[in-house]
Design a protein around this motif. Sequence first.
Motif, PDB file in Angstrom:
ATOM      1  N   GLU A  57      12.919  15.080 -12.346  1.00 20.89           N
ATOM      2  CA  GLU A  57      12.314  13.982 -11.613  1.00 20.89           C
ATOM      3  C   GLU A  57      13.219  12.754 -11.664  1.00 20.89           C
TER       4      GLU A  57
ATOM      5  N   GLN B  63      18.079  18.834  -8.162  1.00 22.50           N
ATOM      6  CA  GLN B  63      16.643  18.686  -7.928  1.00 22.50           C
ATOM      7  C   GLN B  63      15.795  19.416  -8.969  1.00 22.50           C
TER       8      GLN B  63
ATOM      9  N   ASN C 203      12.616  16.481  -7.173  1.00 26.42           N
ATOM     10  CA  ASN C 203      12.845  15.189  -6.528  1.00 26.42           C
ATOM     11  C   ASN C 203      13.342  15.442  -5.111  1.00 26.42           C
TER      12      ASN C 203
END
Length: 82
Positions: A56, A53, A11
Amino acid sequence: MKGLSFMKKRNWIGSNLKKIRLLNGLSQEQLIAQLNLLGLDLDRTSLSRIENQNREVYDYELVYFSKALKVNIVDLYDDIDL
């Protein structure tokens, strides 16, 4: 290739989410509690994976994050390190 480092991330908002959470003086547990009150069922492990990260982020989760942190969704994307 250094220019493709963003492709390893799951993400783009994780680091900003963490920064904004900390600027608001919230622990992960406190943010989770606020998200739960708003109706988002998210656990600390999932939040940690988002901030790192490694997970998602769904579009509806962005809405909850922005409401819980009292920021515009665009703020979660500010200064993204691609």
